[in-house]
Motif scaffolding. Structure first.
Motif, short mmCIF file in Angstrom:
data_model
loop_
_atom_site.label_atom_id
_atom_site.label_comp_id
_atom_site.label_asym_id
_atom_site.label_seq_id
_atom_site.Cartn_x
_atom_site.Cartn_y
_atom_site.Cartn_z
N ALA A 108 -15.95 84.03 83.46
CA ALA A 108 -16.75 83.10 84.24
C ALA A 108 -18.06 83.76 84.66
CB ALA A 108 -15.98 82.64 85.47
N LEU A 109 -19.07 82.93 84.88
CA LEU A 109 -20.32 83.46 85.41
C LEU A 109 -20.12 83.82 86.87
CD1 LEU A 109 -22.87 80.87 83.92
CD2 LEU A 109 -22.53 83.24 83.18
N ARG A 110 -20.69 84.94 87.27
CA ARG A 110 -20.62 85.33 88.68
C ARG A 110 -21.31 84.27 89.54
NH1 ARG A 110 -20.94 91.35 89.72
NH2 ARG A 110 -22.35 90.69 91.36
N GLU A 111 -20.80 84.05 90.73
CA GLU A 111 -21.37 83.03 91.60
C GLU A 111 -22.81 83.33 91.99
OE1 GLU A 111 -19.02 82.15 94.99
OE2 GLU A 111 -17.24 81.57 93.84
N ASP A 112 -23.14 84.63 92.09
CA ASP A 112 -24.49 84.98 92.51
C ASP A 112 -25.46 85.11 91.34
OD1 ASP A 112 -23.29 87.21 91.42
OD2 ASP A 112 -24.06 88.63 92.91
N GLU A 146 -14.90 80.67 75.36
CA GLU A 146 -15.09 81.21 74.02
C GLU A 146 -16.27 82.18 73.97
OE1 GLU A 146 -16.93 79.80 69.72
OE2 GLU A 146 -16.37 78.27 71.20
N ILE A 147 -17.39 81.77 74.56
CA ILE A 147 -18.61 82.58 74.43
C ILE A 147 -18.57 83.79 75.35
CG2 ILE A 147 -21.12 82.58 74.72
CD1 ILE A 147 -21.06 79.63 73.81
N THR A 148 -18.07 83.62 76.57
CA THR A 148 -17.99 84.78 77.45
C THR A 148 -17.02 85.82 76.92
OG1 THR A 148 -16.38 83.61 78.84
CG2 THR A 148 -18.70 83.54 79.54
N ASP A 149 -15.91 85.36 76.34
CA ASP A 149 -14.98 86.29 75.73
C ASP A 149 -15.66 87.03 74.57
OD1 ASP A 149 -12.15 87.31 75.41
OD2 ASP A 149 -12.46 86.42 73.43
N ALA A 150 -16.44 86.31 73.78
CA ALA A 150 -17.15 86.93 72.65
C ALA A 150 -18.22 87.91 73.13
CB ALA A 150 -17.77 85.85 71.78
N LEU A 151 -18.86 87.59 74.24
CA LEU A 151 -19.86 88.51 74.80
C LEU A 151 -19.21 89.84 75.19
CD1 LEU A 151 -22.01 86.09 77.00
CD2 LEU A 151 -22.91 87.60 75.21
N TRP A 152 -18.07 89.76 75.85
CA TRP A 152 -17.38 91.00 76.24
C TRP A 152 -16.97 91.80 75.00
CZ3 TRP A 152 -18.19 92.77 80.70
CH2 TRP A 152 -18.15 92.00 81.85
N HIS A 153 -16.64 91.11 73.92
CA HIS A 153 -16.17 91.77 72.70
C HIS A 153 -17.33 92.30 71.85
CE1 HIS A 153 -13.28 92.77 69.65
NE2 HIS A 153 -13.82 91.96 68.74
N CYS A 154 -18.52 91.79 72.09
CA CYS A 154 -19.66 92.12 71.24
C CYS A 154 -19.96 93.62 71.15
CB CYS A 154 -20.89 91.35 71.72
SG CYS A 154 -22.20 91.23 70.50
N GLU A 198 -13.96 75.17 77.69
CA GLU A 198 -13.50 75.85 76.48
C GLU A 198 -14.64 76.64 75.84
OE1 GLU A 198 -10.87 72.68 77.60
OE2 GLU A 198 -13.02 72.63 77.15
N GLN A 199 -15.83 76.04 75.76
CA GLN A 199 -16.99 76.74 75.19
C GLN A 199 -17.38 77.94 76.05
OE1 GLN A 199 -19.72 73.35 74.84
NE2 GLN A 199 -19.89 73.81 72.65
N MET A 200 -17.36 77.76 77.36
CA MET A 200 -17.70 78.85 78.26
C MET A 200 -16.75 80.03 78.04
SD MET A 200 -19.71 79.99 80.72
CE MET A 200 -20.46 78.61 81.61
#
Length: 613
Positions: A275-279, A437-445, A433-435
């Motif tokens: 998830a995106l950080r709240e700040d 998918e992409i955040t998981d891929a960012l961490w894996h990048c 679902e898209q969020m």
């Protein structure tokens, strides 16, 4: 481009100035010089070529002083010769200058009419003579400088000393970056804080139009030339000074291998799990909610990053996005559109054309009462663009010294994706679902990039086939068309091989005429819905005798055969594939340049930070 270092102290500062110039070598230059004030005299040394040539001359002639200025020059007016190198002198005045004095020809004619003789072809020499002339009536060096700046048109940063003012350094910022380094019993100036980090980590960032007077114990700053102001002193994190090559042969190679960590840092500022950080960009939510489109403005490699963001913005969050080269945008009188987010992308945050485009856009929007928002994506927290836009998002790449951008580019892509995720979240244009998918891929990048770097030896072997070539094509489709442009830019920048990037679907519309047995063609082949069409383009090239060098997803089914070389790239999420496919083209360009014997980190005619038009 160009670098300024200056200082006033109780100790001899010649070695400090030389070290500062060395730390600015990444900016690009063709000559170097310094001037020191010693017992009422201006002692000057200038040399064509590297700073080490100047260093040897200073040591040989035992040039010393407690007040001085130094400079690395990138030729704009006049060839790279010793005569044209800075500092320039008029009587007892010495001047160093970054930028361009646009009206120098008129000023020069006026000064020649007064009897001044010019020894160089530069625009800078007019400043020295103007100060010398002003001192005939002014009662101080500061007043003399204040009186002449209104005559100068253009973008410039100045460092000025005078033999009769042995404890006084005057500096001016107008359209070109300049910082003050605050010491104890000594103060310094630099066009980049990196030049001064060995001696201080406390800095004052001058604003546009500031004139400052530095002594050993005081700093006076005047806004718009005459209005005394206070500017805050900021303490810089000491880790910013980590700029040695370490075990690597070149900065560029080091920076290629730093990309997993740089991406990790950039991603970590925005994400908490999936998830995106709240700040994260919380201060921009109101603007993001109101915008109806995005306009990206950038130059060079940053422009290529913006091109990829256009695909993402329109395909992922359904927000219209336009991308323009800043040097074109600022001069074509574009229509400023209400409810638009204007995003400036710049590694340094000081790129002259992008900064000018930003300021012009803000001015025109204000004049028409339009509701726009502005944002900077850059790698320097203290830059002009960060200070002058409504919002900013930093790429936490750390210092990038190599002129050919690597980690700054890939972290820009990561930052742009994070920005679009935030806009999509605020505008409710992206699904959970898209969020995920992409955040998981960012961490894996970062891990995928580490795996891609394991193919370095393969890419080195392929690069040997490019050494004698004079031309090259890079082909990609969709988000990999900008990577093709970026790959071609890298190859031409540092190996001096003529290279062009094309959308593969454009082959039949002209580029195919260039393909023959001696034309290497680099193909970017990720596993996406354009792969089958790309394979057809590859057949077109092979039918004309072209030799293919393919960076292909390991699941693509593309295999080696005669005149078809394949490097298998680890499978990666389609959205983030452009980040990963940047790596092999960077490595290819690097190895070709090394084999051809070029100056990888400081290619000819180029500068790292383009602070003039």
């Amino acid at each position: 481009m160009c670098g300024i270092v200056g200082g006033v102290a109780e100790r001899n500062i010649s070695e400090i100035l030389i070290e500062g110039l060395k730390r600015l070598e990444y900016r690009g230059y063709d000559s170097a010089g310094l001037a020191l004030i010693n017992h009422g005299q201006v002692l000057r040394e200038r040399r064509v070529g590297k700073v080490v040539n100047l260093e040897e001359a200073v040591k040989s002639h035992q040039v010393a002083g407690t007040l001085g200025i130094a400079h690395t020059r990138w030729a704009t007016h006049g060839k790279p010769t010793e005569t044209n190198a800075h500092p320039h002198i008029s009587g007892k005045v010495a001047v160093v200058h970054n930028g361009i004095i646009e009206n120098y020809a008129e000023l020069k004619a006026d000064l020649q009419a007064l009897g001044y003789v010019f020894s160089s072809q530069t625009d800078t020499e007019v400043v020295a003579h103007l100060v010398a002339e002003a001192l005939k009536t002014a009662d101080s060096l500061l007043v003399a400088v204040q009186s002449i700046v209104s005559k100068l048109k253009g973008a410039y940063a100045l460092g000025i000393v005078h033999a009769d003012y042995p404890d006084e350094l005057i500096t001016v910022r107008e359209g070109s970056p300049l910082v003050i380094g605050v010491g104890i019993g000594e103060n310094f100036i630099g066009s980049d804080q990196l030049a001064l980090l060995p001696i201080t980590n406390r800095f004052i960032y001058l604003e546009e139009g500031d004139i400052a007077r530095l002594t050993r114990t005081s700093i006076e700053i005047y806004a718009h030339g005459t209005q005394a102001v206070q500017r805050p002193v900021k303490e810089l994190d000491a880790t910013v000074s980590n700029s040695s090559k370490g075990e690597y042969k070149h900065y560029m190679l080091k920076e290629i291998y730093e990309q997993p960590e740089a991406l990790q840092q950039t991603i970590s500022q925005a994400l908490n799990g999936n998830a995106l950080r709240e700040d994260f960009l919380a201060d921009a939510e109101v603007n993001f909610r109101n915008i109806e489109q995005i306009q990206i403005i950038a130059c060079g490699t940053s422009y290529h990053a913006g091109m990829i963001a256009k695909y993402w913005a329109e395909q992922l969050i359904d927000v219209p996005c336009q991308v323009e080269i800043a040097s074109e945008f600022r001069y074509r009188s574009p229509v400023i559109i209400n409810r638009t987010l204007y995003v400036c992308i710049s590694q340094s945050g000081e790129t002259a054309d992008t900064l000018a485009a930003l300021r012009d856009t803000q001015k025109r929007a204000a004049a028409k009462g339009l509701n726009i928002a502005t944002m900077t994506i850059c790698n320097v927290a203290t830059s002009s663009m960060v200070r002058e836009t409504d919002h900013h998002l930093l790429t936490l790449a750390g210092p990038e010294i190599g002129v050919a951008s690597t980690k700054a580019f890939t972290t820009q892509l990561a930052a742009l994706m994070l920005l679009l995720l935030k806009i999509g979240q605020v505008k409710q244009r992206i699904s959970a679902e898209q969020m995920t998918e992409i955040t998981d891929a960012l961490w894996h990048c970062p891990k995928v990039i580490l795996d891609t770097l394991q193919h370095n030896a393969e890419i080195l072997r392929l690069s040997e086939l490019f050494v004698e070539k004079q031309h090259c094509l890079f082909l990609g489709r969709g988000t990999h068309f900008p990577i093709a442009l970026e790959g071609a830019l890298k190859l031409k920048e540092i190996s001096y091989i003529h290279a062009e990037g094309y959308a593969a679907g454009e082959l039949k519309h002209g580029p195919l005429a260039l393909v023959d047995n001696d034309m290497p063609v680099v193909i970017l082949a990720p596993q996406d819905d354009m792969l089958d069409k790309l394979k057809s383009n590859m057949e077109e090239v092979q039918a004309r005798g072209g030799e293919l060098f393919i960076f292909a997803d390991e699941q693509s089914g593309i295999t080696e055969k005669d005149r078809q070389h394949v490097v298998n790239i680890p499978s990666v999420n389609t959205w983030l594939a452009p980040i990963v496919y940047s790596i092999p083209v960077q490595l290819l360009s690097y190895h070709v340049a090394v084999l051809r014997g070029t100056d990888v980190d400081q290619p000819r005619n180029l500068a790292k930070s383009v602070t003039v038009e």
